[in-house]
Structure formats: C-alpha cells, structure tokens
Design a protein around this motif. Sequence first.
Motif, PDB file in Angstrom:
ATOM      1  N   LEU A 124       0.802  -1.221   0.000  1.00 12.87           N
ATOM      2  CA  LEU A 124       0.000   0.000   0.000  1.00 12.87           C
ATOM      3  C   LEU A 124       0.835   1.272   0.000  1.00 12.87           C
ATOM      4  N   GLY A 125       2.145   1.160   0.119  1.00 13.88           N
ATOM      5  CA  GLY A 125       3.016   2.337   0.150  1.00 13.88           C
ATOM      6  C   GLY A 125       3.784   2.410   1.450  1.00 13.88           C
ATOM      7  N   SER A 126       5.057   2.752   1.371  1.00  9.36           N
ATOM      8  CA  SER A 126       5.953   2.709   2.531  1.00  9.36           C
ATOM      9  C   SER A 126       5.461   3.518   3.717  1.00  9.36           C
ATOM     10  N   ASP A 127       4.732   4.591   3.467  1.00  2.80           N
ATOM     11  CA  ASP A 127       4.292   5.484   4.543  1.00  2.80           C
ATOM     12  C   ASP A 127       2.838   5.248   4.960  1.00  2.80           C
ATOM     13  N   HIS A 128       2.263   4.141   4.544  1.00  2.27           N
ATOM     14  CA  HIS A 128       0.856   3.911   4.876  1.00  2.27           C
ATOM     15  C   HIS A 128       0.662   3.726   6.381  1.00  2.27           C
ATOM     16  N   GLU A 129      -0.447   4.201   6.886  1.00  2.75           N
ATOM     17  CA  GLU A 129      -0.721   4.153   8.324  1.00  2.75           C
ATOM     18  C   GLU A 129      -0.786   2.724   8.864  1.00  2.75           C
ATOM     19  N   PHE A 130      -1.149   1.758   8.026  1.00  3.22           N
ATOM     20  CA  PHE A 130      -1.201   0.376   8.478  1.00  3.22           C
ATOM     21  C   PHE A 130       0.184  -0.167   8.851  1.00  3.22           C
ATOM     22  N   TYR A 131       1.229   0.510   8.393  1.00  4.36           N
ATOM     23  CA  TYR A 131       2.587   0.009   8.604  1.00  4.36           C
ATOM     24  C   TYR A 131       3.348   0.764   9.703  1.00  4.36           C
ATOM     25  N   GLU A 132       2.647   1.542  10.492  1.00  4.66           N
ATOM     26  CA  GLU A 132       3.299   2.408  11.485  1.00  4.66           C
ATOM     27  C   GLU A 132       4.170   1.641  12.474  1.00  4.66           C
ATOM     28  N   ASN A 133       3.777   0.418  12.813  1.00  3.38           N
ATOM     29  CA  ASN A 133       4.516  -0.356  13.814  1.00  3.38           C
ATOM     30  C   ASN A 133       5.568  -1.284  13.194  1.00  3.38           C
ATOM     31  N   ILE A 134       5.762  -1.165  11.897  1.00  2.00           N
ATOM     32  CA  ILE A 134       6.779  -1.969  11.211  1.00  2.00           C
ATOM     33  C   ILE A 134       8.057  -1.141  11.102  1.00  2.00           C
ATOM     34  N   PRO A 135       9.233  -1.718  11.409  1.00  2.00           N
ATOM     35  CA  PRO A 135      10.484  -0.949  11.313  1.00  2.00           C
ATOM     36  C   PRO A 135      10.643  -0.296   9.943  1.00  2.00           C
ATOM     37  N   LYS A 136      11.186   0.899   9.933  1.00  2.00           N
ATOM     38  CA  LYS A 136      11.293   1.690   8.706  1.00  2.00           C
ATOM     39  C   LYS A 136      12.038   0.948   7.599  1.00  2.00           C
ATOM     40  N   TYR A 137      13.110   0.244   7.938  1.00  2.00           N
ATOM     41  CA  TYR A 137      13.899  -0.417   6.897  1.00  2.00           C
ATOM     42  C   TYR A 137      13.112  -1.550   6.226  1.00  2.00           C
ATOM     43  N   LEU A 138      12.096  -2.076   6.906  1.00  2.00           N
ATOM     44  CA  LEU A 138      11.233  -3.086   6.300  1.00  2.00           C
ATOM     45  C   LEU A 138      10.070  -2.455   5.538  1.00  2.00           C
ATOM     46  N   ARG A 139       9.619  -1.286   5.994  1.00  2.00           N
ATOM     47  CA  ARG A 139       8.514  -0.599   5.318  1.00  2.00           C
ATOM     48  C   ARG A 139       8.883  -0.146   3.919  1.00  2.00           C
ATOM     49  N   GLN A 191       7.406  -2.563  -5.862  1.00  2.00           N
ATOM     50  CA  GLN A 191       8.261  -3.668  -5.451  1.00  2.00           C
ATOM     51  C   GLN A 191       7.594  -5.028  -5.620  1.00  2.00           C
ATOM     52  N   LEU A 192       6.325  -5.023  -6.003  1.00  2.00           N
ATOM     53  CA  LEU A 192       5.577  -6.284  -6.075  1.00  2.00           C
ATOM     54  C   LEU A 192       6.213  -7.280  -7.040  1.00  2.00           C
ATOM     55  N   VAL A 193       6.492  -6.864  -8.264  1.00  2.00           N
ATOM     56  CA  VAL A 193       7.052  -7.791  -9.244  1.00  2.00           C
ATOM     57  C   VAL A 193       8.478  -8.194  -8.872  1.00  2.00           C
ATOM     58  N   VAL A 194       9.187  -7.340  -8.143  1.00  2.00           N
ATOM     59  CA  VAL A 194      10.534  -7.689  -7.661  1.00  2.00           C
ATOM     60  C   VAL A 194      10.435  -8.838  -6.662  1.00  2.00           C
ATOM     61  N   ASP A 195       9.472  -8.740  -5.750  1.00  2.00           N
ATOM     62  CA  ASP A 195       9.271  -9.817  -4.780  1.00  2.00           C
ATOM     63  C   ASP A 195       8.850 -11.110  -5.464  1.00  2.00           C
ATOM     64  N   LEU A 196       8.030 -10.985  -6.490  1.00  2.00           N
ATOM     65  CA  LEU A 196       7.608 -12.174  -7.230  1.00  2.00           C
ATOM     66  C   LEU A 196       8.808 -12.832  -7.913  1.00  2.00           C
ATOM     67  N   ALA A 197       9.679 -12.018  -8.498  1.00  2.00           N
ATOM     68  CA  ALA A 197      10.898 -12.551  -9.123  1.00  2.00           C
ATOM     69  C   ALA A 197      11.779 -13.239  -8.080  1.00  2.00           C
ATOM     70  N   THR A 198      11.850 -12.677  -6.876  1.00  2.00           N
ATOM     71  CA  THR A 198      12.634 -13.282  -5.800  1.00  2.00           C
ATOM     72  C   THR A 198      12.113 -14.671  -5.464  1.00  2.00           C
ATOM     73  N   GLU A 199      10.795 -14.813  -5.393  1.00  2.00           N
ATOM     74  CA  GLU A 199      10.214 -16.117  -5.070  1.00  2.00           C
ATOM     75  C   GLU A 199      10.529 -17.140  -6.158  1.00  2.00           C
ATOM     76  N   PRO A 218      14.647  -6.959 -16.131  1.00  2.00           N
ATOM     77  CA  PRO A 218      15.570  -5.890 -16.523  1.00  2.00           C
ATOM     78  C   PRO A 218      14.898  -4.528 -16.602  1.00  2.00           C
ATOM     79  N   PHE A 219      13.564  -4.511 -16.644  1.00  2.00           N
ATOM     80  CA  PHE A 219      12.823  -3.249 -16.709  1.00  2.00           C
ATOM     81  C   PHE A 219      12.774  -2.549 -15.345  1.00  2.00           C
ATOM     82  N   LYS A 220      13.235  -3.220 -14.300  1.00  2.00           N
ATOM     83  CA  LYS A 220      13.360  -2.593 -12.985  1.00  2.00           C
ATOM     84  C   LYS A 220      14.789  -2.083 -12.803  1.00  2.00           C
TER      85      LYS A 220
END
Length: 320
Positions: free
Chosen positions: A148-163, A170-178, A211-213
Amino acid sequence: MKYVLIFLTLVLTTISCKNERRLENDISKINLDAQIERFDLLFANINNENLSKLKQAYPFMFSEKYQDSFWIEKAQDSLQKALFREVEQAFLHIDETELEIESLFNHLKYYFPEFRTPRIITTTSDVDYRNRIIVTDTIVAIALDTYLGSDHEFYENIPKYLREDLKKEQLVVDLATEYAKIYIYQQPSKTFLDELIYFGKQLYFKDAVIPFKTEAERIGYTKEQLAWALANESYIWRYFVERELLFSTDAKLASRFITPAPFSKFYLEDIDTESPGRLGQYIGWQIVRAYMQQHEVSLKDMLIKSPEEIFNNSKFKPRK
C-alpha cells in the motif's frame, strides 16, 4: 593507444546494447497472458448467498477447519472492511502491475522453457509483510495489503527499513525473488561465501528476468543506498578479505551482512551509521556478475553451480 582503447570500449558497448535489444525483442514475442484474479474484491463482498460459489471457485483459499460463519464474520469485521477499502483504492487500476508480471513471465519462459503460466490471485493477509507472495507450480497468491506504500498508516509499527519495500513498485521484484528461490540449487550454506553466492545468484536472476526494474529496485535499495555501496565496494571487499570472513562459519555474519537490517554491521561507528543493510548480498551480486562476464554459461546452468566454482572462476575485482 588511449584512443584505441576508447574506440574498442565504444564498439563493445554498442555491440552489447544491440545484443540486449535483440534479446528483449525475442522475449517480447513470447507474449504470455497473465490475468490477475481479484479474489480480494470477491471476498470483501461475500454473504450467505454467494459464499458457497466462491468456495467452489477458490477452494484452496478457504481452510476446512473453519465454518462458513467464520468467513462471513471476517469479511464484515470493521478492521477488515477498512483494509479492503485501502486495497481497492490503491489497486483500482492494476493494469501496470499486470503488464510487469507478464513481462516477468515472458522472461521466465525464455530462460526456463518448462515454465507454465500460473493463476495469479490477489488477496489480503492482515498485513503479513513477511509472507507477501506465495508461489506454487500452478498458483501465485499476492497479498495486496502489503503493497500500500511505505508510509501507509497500516505500517506504522513496522520498522522503517522493512517498510521501504511495502509499495506497489516492489511487487514484481518480490515475485521474481520467489521464483529465484525455486530455480536456484545450492547445498545448505556452511560458510559466509556460500551466503554471498546464493544471494548473488538471486540478484543476478533478477537482472535477467526483470531488466525493466532499476538495479536499486532489484536489491531493494534507495538510489542513495546503491550509490553508497558502489562508492565503497572496494572497502567492503577489503574488510571481508582482511578479516578472513569469506570461509568463516560464524552464523552471526548473516545477521551482520545478509539479512534485512537498517545498516550493515562492520562494528565501526562512522561506517555503520551510513551503510545500507545486506551489503553481503550486494558483494555476492558483483561476484556472480563477474563470473558471468568471464564465462559463456546459461542462466539456468549458473544457478546450479557451486559457490566455490563461481568464486574461484569469477576473477572478481571490486570497483575502486
């Protein structure tokens, strides 16, 4: 002599660019069709009348240990409704994401002819950011509430480096990682070098299939973090070599230089506070790139080679 070298460099660069364009043109002709199934939207609107039909269409999305009343109550929960609204708004237009996934699949099909297009199903996961995407032989499940975006309110309690990675880009990057995890074969890591090469393979895999990323997006860095790694590549490598870390079996090295963290841990105050995390992954990436530049090896074959073979034949030299 200097002008000859400059001329040769320009010629090689031109040839390389032409080859890359030809490769991407060939891959684009594969033209796989990747259609996203919005299970998240369907689930948000379930009731006693349509639940059974949805369960028939997506039986793998419903655990048999829960009765129908559980799913109805879940969909009607006020927090869940807020989650559904945010996801629907963020992914109102999902065409661009779908096109990126199609491009990834085209690249996978080119390098791995046995690849078969799976069903792509979007869902929500109560913001389980550690399990954003699940890949099987036939299904890809994507938790949209973790993008939903690094600064979304749902992520307030998640460490910044993970947000930082909890964004649509980043969605397709994560899919490529899997998918990298599926195609990489390597014995369980024993040394720090094993870890470097494993993640180097993973990042090189992403060089090939997305490669488009940008390079920063592939490793999950900001532009500034990638610039820091580039500028300090020689120092990082010297630190690893002089302290004889490469063949160390110290398990703590992974948490210092491999796993996600706000910074890498050199135990040097002026360096630690400036450095990005996962610099071991970055160095492994450069080693694998060096190996692939030295040898005419297919991506598929490289992914199953041993860390020792890749390292010993890479002729890796860090940038100065």
